[in-house]
Scaffold this motif. Structure first.
Motif, PDB file in Angstrom:
ATOM      1  N   VAL A  82       0.867  -1.176   0.000  1.00 56.80           N
ATOM      2  CA  VAL A  82       0.000   0.000   0.000  1.00 56.80           C
ATOM      3  C   VAL A  82       0.903   1.226   0.000  1.00 56.80           C
ATOM      4  O   VAL A  82       1.860   1.314   0.770  1.00 56.80           O
ATOM      5  N   VAL A  83       0.567   2.164  -0.896  1.00 53.53           N
ATOM      6  CA  VAL A  83       1.377   3.360  -1.082  1.00 53.53           C
ATOM      7  C   VAL A  83       0.575   4.586  -0.659  1.00 53.53           C
ATOM      8  O   VAL A  83      -0.571   4.757  -1.079  1.00 53.53           O
ATOM      9  N   VAL A  84       1.179   5.406   0.172  1.00 52.86           N
ATOM     10  CA  VAL A  84       0.601   6.685   0.578  1.00 52.86           C
ATOM     11  C   VAL A  84       1.633   7.765   0.272  1.00 52.86           C
ATOM     12  O   VAL A  84       2.810   7.475   0.063  1.00 52.86           O
ATOM     13  N   GLY A  85       1.174   9.012   0.260  1.00 50.66           N
ATOM     14  CA  GLY A  85       2.111  10.101   0.048  1.00 50.66           C
ATOM     15  C   GLY A  85       1.402  11.377  -0.326  1.00 50.66           C
ATOM     16  O   GLY A  85       0.198  11.390  -0.577  1.00 50.66           O
ATOM     17  N   GLU A 106       0.606  16.289   7.645  1.00 53.36           N
ATOM     18  CA  GLU A 106      -0.024  16.055   8.954  1.00 53.36           C
ATOM     19  C   GLU A 106      -1.021  14.902   8.861  1.00 53.36           C
ATOM     20  O   GLU A 106      -1.091  14.057   9.754  1.00 53.36           O
ATOM     21  N   ARG A 107      -1.790  14.837   7.779  1.00 53.53           N
ATOM     22  CA  ARG A 107      -2.746  13.734   7.590  1.00 53.53           C
ATOM     23  C   ARG A 107      -2.019  12.406   7.397  1.00 53.53           C
ATOM     24  O   ARG A 107      -2.582  11.353   7.653  1.00 53.53           O
ATOM     25  N   SER A 134      -7.655  12.510   3.489  1.00 54.37           N
ATOM     26  CA  SER A 134      -8.582  12.003   4.492  1.00 54.37           C
ATOM     27  C   SER A 134      -8.191  12.425   5.906  1.00 54.37           C
ATOM     28  O   SER A 134      -7.013  12.461   6.250  1.00 54.37           O
ATOM     29  N   GLN A 135      -9.193  12.698   6.716  1.00 55.92           N
ATOM     30  CA  GLN A 135      -8.961  12.980   8.134  1.00 55.92           C
ATOM     31  C   GLN A 135      -8.931  11.684   8.955  1.00 55.92           C
ATOM     32  O   GLN A 135      -8.660  11.710  10.140  1.00 55.92           O
ATOM     33  N   ILE A 136      -9.218  10.556   8.304  1.00 51.29           N
ATOM     34  CA  ILE A 136      -9.172   9.261   8.987  1.00 51.29           C
ATOM     35  C   ILE A 136      -7.705   8.840   9.070  1.00 51.29           C
ATOM     36  O   ILE A 136      -7.087   8.490   8.068  1.00 51.29           O
ATOM     37  N   LYS A 137      -7.151   8.900  10.267  1.00 53.56           N
ATOM     38  CA  LYS A 137      -5.705   8.727  10.446  1.00 53.56           C
ATOM     39  C   LYS A 137      -5.177   7.390   9.935  1.00 53.56           C
ATOM     40  O   LYS A 137      -4.050   7.309   9.478  1.00 53.56           O
ATOM     41  N   TYR A 153      -1.578  -0.951  -4.090  1.00 53.78           N
ATOM     42  CA  TYR A 153      -2.721  -0.047  -3.995  1.00 53.78           C
ATOM     43  C   TYR A 153      -2.266   1.338  -3.558  1.00 53.78           C
ATOM     44  O   TYR A 153      -1.348   1.471  -2.765  1.00 53.78           O
ATOM     45  N   ASN A 154      -2.989   2.330  -4.046  1.00 57.74           N
ATOM     46  CA  ASN A 154      -2.790   3.716  -3.645  1.00 57.74           C
ATOM     47  C   ASN A 154      -3.871   4.047  -2.622  1.00 57.74           C
ATOM     48  O   ASN A 154      -5.057   3.916  -2.915  1.00 57.74           O
ATOM     49  N   ALA A 155      -3.487   4.440  -1.425  1.00 54.30           N
ATOM     50  CA  ALA A 155      -4.449   4.881  -0.411  1.00 54.30           C
ATOM     51  C   ALA A 155      -4.394   6.406  -0.360  1.00 54.30           C
ATOM     52  O   ALA A 155      -3.362   6.976  -0.041  1.00 54.30           O
ATOM     53  N   ALA A 156      -5.501   7.056  -0.667  1.00 58.89           N
ATOM     54  CA  ALA A 156      -5.539   8.524  -0.739  1.00 58.89           C
ATOM     55  C   ALA A 156      -5.584   9.151   0.649  1.00 58.89           C
ATOM     56  O   ALA A 156      -6.436   9.978   0.963  1.00 58.89           O
TER      57      ALA A 156
END
Length: 119
Positions: free
Chosen positions: A4-7, A77-78, A35-38, A28-31
């Motif tokens: 899973v990739v975030v950024g 921060e998110r 999102s405010q969902i930590k 997968y790309n997690a947006a």
């Protein structure tokens, strides 16, 4: 193995996921940056969590954006929880898309080699 990739925006998430998928890796790309969902990233149940980052200067070269440093700070921060839990943190400013993918492939190889040494 699920990656899973975030950024932050324009750090290379979509390109990386496409490249890894082409190589036969479930990616997968997690947006998370929107999102405010930590722990949104956890929904994909990653075996490997990768966080990508880039500077505002690089982002502006990659994409025409109407926002500035404040939004980049908000995105980071998110992403704080994801960064804390990330297996890999990659600053993509000076790397090609192939080099970014290679960092993940090398990590997977090391992880797989390590898991077979415990017999």
């Amino acid at each position: 193995m699920r990656v899973v990739v975030v950024g932050v925006c324009a750090s290379g998430k979509t390109t990386l996921v496409q490249n890894l998928t082409r190589m036969g890796i479930e990616a997968y790309n997690a947006a998370q940056e929107h999102s405010q969902i930590k722990q949104l990233w956890k929904k994909k149940q990653p075996d490997i969590l990768v966080m990508l980052d880039a500077t505002l200067a690089t982002i502006r070269i990659r994409r025409k954006i109407p926002w500035g440093e404040e939004r980049l700070i908000a995105q980071r921060e998110r992403l704080a929880d994801a960064r804390e839990h990330a297996d890999l943190f990659i600053e993509t400013d000076r790397l090609t898309k192939e080099e970014v993918a290679q960092v993940i492939l090398d990590y997977i190889r090391r992880k797989n080699d390590g898991s077979h040494n415990h017999s």
